[in-house]
Design a protein around this motif. Structure first.
Motif, PDB file in Angstrom:
ATOM      1  N   LEU A  32     -62.555 -20.139  12.115  1.00  0.00           N
ATOM      2  CA  LEU A  32     -62.350 -18.921  12.902  1.00  0.00           C
ATOM      3  C   LEU A  32     -60.913 -18.406  12.842  1.00  0.00           C
ATOM      4  N   PRO A  33     -59.883 -19.249  13.044  1.00  0.00           N
ATOM      5  CA  PRO A  33     -58.511 -18.720  12.981  1.00  0.00           C
ATOM      6  C   PRO A  33     -58.186 -18.085  11.619  1.00  0.00           C
ATOM      7  N   LEU A  34     -58.612 -18.752  10.535  1.00  0.00           N
ATOM      8  CA  LEU A  34     -58.329 -18.189   9.209  1.00  0.00           C
ATOM      9  C   LEU A  34     -59.109 -16.893   9.000  1.00  0.00           C
ATOM     10  N   VAL A  36     -57.138 -14.146  10.659  1.00  0.00           N
ATOM     11  CA  VAL A  36     -55.957 -13.806   9.862  1.00  0.00           C
ATOM     12  C   VAL A  36     -56.371 -13.070   8.597  1.00  0.00           C
ATOM     13  N   LEU A  37     -57.477 -13.498   8.011  1.00  0.00           N
ATOM     14  CA  LEU A  37     -57.988 -12.843   6.801  1.00  0.00           C
ATOM     15  C   LEU A  37     -58.286 -11.377   7.053  1.00  0.00           C
ATOM     16  N   ASN A  38     -58.787 -11.061   8.233  1.00  0.00           N
ATOM     17  CA  ASN A  38     -59.155  -9.691   8.555  1.00  0.00           C
ATOM     18  C   ASN A  38     -57.978  -8.838   9.023  1.00  0.00           C
ATOM     19  N   THR A  39     -56.842  -9.446   9.282  1.00  0.00           N
ATOM     20  CA  THR A  39     -55.658  -8.693   9.703  1.00  0.00           C
ATOM     21  C   THR A  39     -55.132  -7.863   8.527  1.00  0.00           C
ATOM     22  N   ASN A  40     -55.133  -6.568   8.719  1.00  0.00           N
ATOM     23  CA  ASN A  40     -54.666  -5.638   7.675  1.00  0.00           C
ATOM     24  C   ASN A  40     -55.414  -5.803   6.349  1.00  0.00           C
TER      25      ASN A  40
END
Length: 214
Positions: free
Chosen positions: A119-121, A124-128
């Motif tokens: 979930l955390p990755l 982060v993957l979906n950020t921008n």
């Protein structure tokens, strides 16, 4: 007259074993440790780490990081590939031929473990991610892998549906088992792992049509 000297036996030229480039192996190990440090920091802090943080965690200098990756974006892409590869291994199909309830529980338990681990990755993957075609492509791959597994685990029930009902049911199942669906149950509603699994099991059982009689 003396006999001519015996000819020396002729042997094919010996082949030296391919020499392993030690520097290449060390470089690859360094890359792997940098990616593992990145993933560990993302899990701990739920945000993209800085180059300094990655260097400290991996035990290398910032210069060493940028000798192997052009920028932090490249590390994020590589870390995503690492996660996809591991997820494929850990989510290998099991119980696909079992009864309905066993298949539902097996699917839920596998998906829950994946959500907890990645979930955390995923966030982060979906950020921008809209700024990167590479990340958009990998997000699509991850979603496709989830859908493909759902199709395999619930093949008897989905095969009994005509289009477009089958497609609508598949979309609903994927939405139910989305990363953020799991996160809402745990973070917003405070459910335990087992309670969240029970919610998913009940939802999936209601979404699926009756299992055809063999």
């Amino acid at each position: 007259m003396a006999d001519p000297p015996a000819a020396s036996p002729s042997f094919p030229p010996s082949r030296k074993p391919a020499r392993i480039d030690g520097r290449h192996l060390r470089s690859e190990r360094t890359r792997r440790l940098i990616v593992e440090a990145y993933v560990a920091l993302v899990r701990e802090n739920n945000q993209m780490p800085t180059a300094v943080q990655i260097a400290e965690r991996a035990g290398y200098s910032v210069r060493s990081i940028f000798e192997r990756f052009p920028d932090l974006h490249a590390i994020r892409v590589t870390a995503t590939d690492y996660a996809i590869s591991e997820a494929k291994t850990l989510s290998a199909l099991r119980d696909a031929d079992a009864d309905r309830q066993t298949r539902i529980r097996s699917q839920v338990e596998t998906r829950a473990r994946g959500c907890e681990r990645w979930l955390p990755l995923w966030r982060v993957l979906n950020t921008n991610s809209s700024d990167s075609l590479e990340l958009q492509h990998r997000i699509k791959i991850i979603r496709q892998l989830v859908v493909m597994r759902i199709e395999e685990m619930f093949k008897p029930e989905l095969a009994a549906l005509a289009e477009p009902e089958r497609k609508k049911t598949l979309i609903a199942l994927e939405a139910v088992m989305d990363f953020e669906s799991w996160a809402r149950m745990i973070e917003m509603f405070g459910l335990s792992h087992e309670e969240a699994c029970t919610v998913w099991i009940r939802a999936i059982d209601r979404l699926l049509p009756p299992t055809p009689v063999s």
